[in-house]
Design an enzyme around this catalytic site. Structure first.
Site, mmCIF file in Angstrom:
data_model
loop_
_atom_site.group_PDB
_atom_site.id
_atom_site.type_symbol
_atom_site.label_atom_id
_atom_site.label_comp_id
_atom_site.label_asym_id
_atom_site.label_seq_id
_atom_site.Cartn_x
_atom_site.Cartn_y
_atom_site.Cartn_z
ATOM 1 N N LYS A 125 0.848 -1.190 0.000
ATOM 2 C CA LYS A 125 0.000 0.000 0.000
ATOM 3 C C LYS A 125 0.886 1.243 0.000
ATOM 4 C CE LYS A 125 -4.185 -1.835 0.242
ATOM 5 N NZ LYS A 125 -5.210 -1.602 -0.796
ATOM 6 N N GLU B 173 -2.032 -0.254 -8.738
ATOM 7 C CA GLU B 173 -3.489 -0.101 -8.672
ATOM 8 C C GLU B 173 -3.869 1.345 -8.388
ATOM 9 O OE1 GLU B 173 -5.877 -2.726 -6.102
ATOM 10 O OE2 GLU B 173 -4.132 -4.040 -6.120
ATOM 11 N N ASP C 196 -8.961 0.020 -10.024
ATOM 12 C CA ASP C 196 -9.646 -0.701 -8.951
ATOM 13 C C ASP C 196 -10.901 0.074 -8.539
ATOM 14 O OD1 ASP C 196 -10.535 -2.073 -6.770
ATOM 15 O OD2 ASP C 196 -8.732 -1.876 -5.566
#
Ligand SMILES: [Mg+2]
Length: 373
Positions: free
Chosen positions: A171, A225, A250
């Site tokens: 992340k 993403e 996404d």
């Protein structure tokens, strides 16, 4: 129990049971747009006059889909009024009915659709992936390191590698320099043989994304993403044009119509399909088919669901050749796992269950104690 076509035509839903399905996390889960303290889910159980029951799970993730457990429960109450008497095998026609009524609660519609498919598979005597013509009995999954300091994320990544994972999702999306540091620390720790992908969760502006992705190229990143805001399709296409790292949509793709819009706009290289965004297994499969027709690969991802909903998504992965990646680790941050049967998860691989339908259920003793709505 086997069903003829005539038997199948007569099956009727008799009741919809709704349970509050709270799952504590080992620690809060942090991404660029919010933090989750627990998975506050809703469990749906459909009962039928044929003796079959079906289970489905809603895992609302408020920072992404805007739903909450409370809105999902309200939607479940509406559903409870309209579906008794309907045939749970008629998933396409049911989707028309509840999809329009409850479109702002995709996680809840996903739970209902999963329960219908569970019954469909049981009536057919086959696991869902077999019913859909799939032939993959296992596949690789990544595991996610959520936002933290670079050192803490590198330590987690090392733990994942030790546990047998060879694909790690990182992340990012919180500060340009900090994101580069996260990636550098993790790549230095895990070495060259581990595949890394990143997820910015809409955290960058298009210009930050373009600059950062160029600088990240040397860390050998599989894809990124959702670098920019979900609503900014032009920005996504703009980033994709210059990015040395392939771009995956996404949060910009919920249902099949979004997938077609992104494909037409040439805004991304791949799609991340999730049950809780798509709103049904049916819609997940339609997205995969649309992408396949456009020669676009997909990943199937998740929110923070238990192994029940993850198993449903695993059946989709096993049935589509253009789903090249899976990110089905939602339950790995939970303190408890009340699911009996269901997908296997170990050493970086998901294994499909062979029981009919979903092939997963909830421990009856655990279910007994869940609050009913
Ligand atoms: Mg994502």
């Amino acid at each position: 129990m086997s069903f003829t076509s005539a038997d199948a035509a007569k099956i009727k839903i008799t009741a919809v049971d709704v349970f509050v399905y709270d799952l504590p996390l080992q620690q809060p889960f942090r991404i660029a747009i919010g933090t989750m303290e627990a998975a506050n889910d809703v469990l749906i159980r459909l009962r039928t006059d044929a003796g079959l029951t079906g289970l489905g799970e809603a895992c609302p993730f408020p920072p992404i889909t805007g739903e909450t457990q409370a809105t999902n429960i309200a939607a479940a109450k509406a559903l409870r009024e309209i579906v008794p008497g309907r045939n749970p095998l008629e998933v396409e026609s049911l989707l028309r009915t509840y999809g329009a009524l409850l479109h702002s609660n995709p996680s809840l519609t996903a739970a209902f659709d999963t329960a219908c498919h569970d019954i469909l598979g049981q009536a057919a005597g086959l696991p869902l992936y077999r019913l859909w013509g799939g032939d993959r009995t296992s596949f690789e999954t990544d595991i996610t390191a959520d936002l933290d300091t670079p050192a803490a994320m590198a330590e987690r990544a090392a733990g994942f590698v030790a546990a047998g994972f060879s694909m790690i999702k990182i992340k990012v999306g919180q500060g340009r320099e900090a994101d580069l540091e996260r990636l550098r620390a993790i790549r230095d720790t895990v070495g060259a043989g581990i595949r890394l992908q990143i997820d910015a969760n809409q955290g960058w502006s298009p210009s930050t994304a373009k600059d950062t992705l160029k600088k990240m190229e040397r860390f050998d990143v599989l894809f990124c993403e959702q670098p920019v805001l979900a609503s900014d399709i032009d920005g996504l296409r703009d980033v994709r044009r210059t990015s040395p790292i392939p771009v995956m949509a996404d949060e910009a793709v919920y249902g099949p119509a979004d997938a077609v819009r992104l494909i037409k706009a040439e805004a991304c290289d791949s799609l991340n399909i999730k049950l809780m965004k798509a709103g049904s297994l049916t819609a997940m499969r339609k997205i995969a088919h649309a992408a396949e027709a456009a020669n676009m690969p997909c990943m199937v991802g998740c929110m923070l669901e238990s192994r029940l909903a993850l198993t449903a998504a695993a059946h989709v992965v096993a049935s589509h050749r253009n789903i090249l990646w899976a990110d089905l680790d939602g339950h790995s941050s939970h303190r408890i796992d009340p699911v009996i049967g269901g997908m296997g998860f170990g050493r970086g691989r998901v294994t499909l269950p062979e029981g009919p339908g979903l092939g997963a259920s909830i421990d009856p003793a655990f279910l007994e104690k869940l609050p009913r709505v």
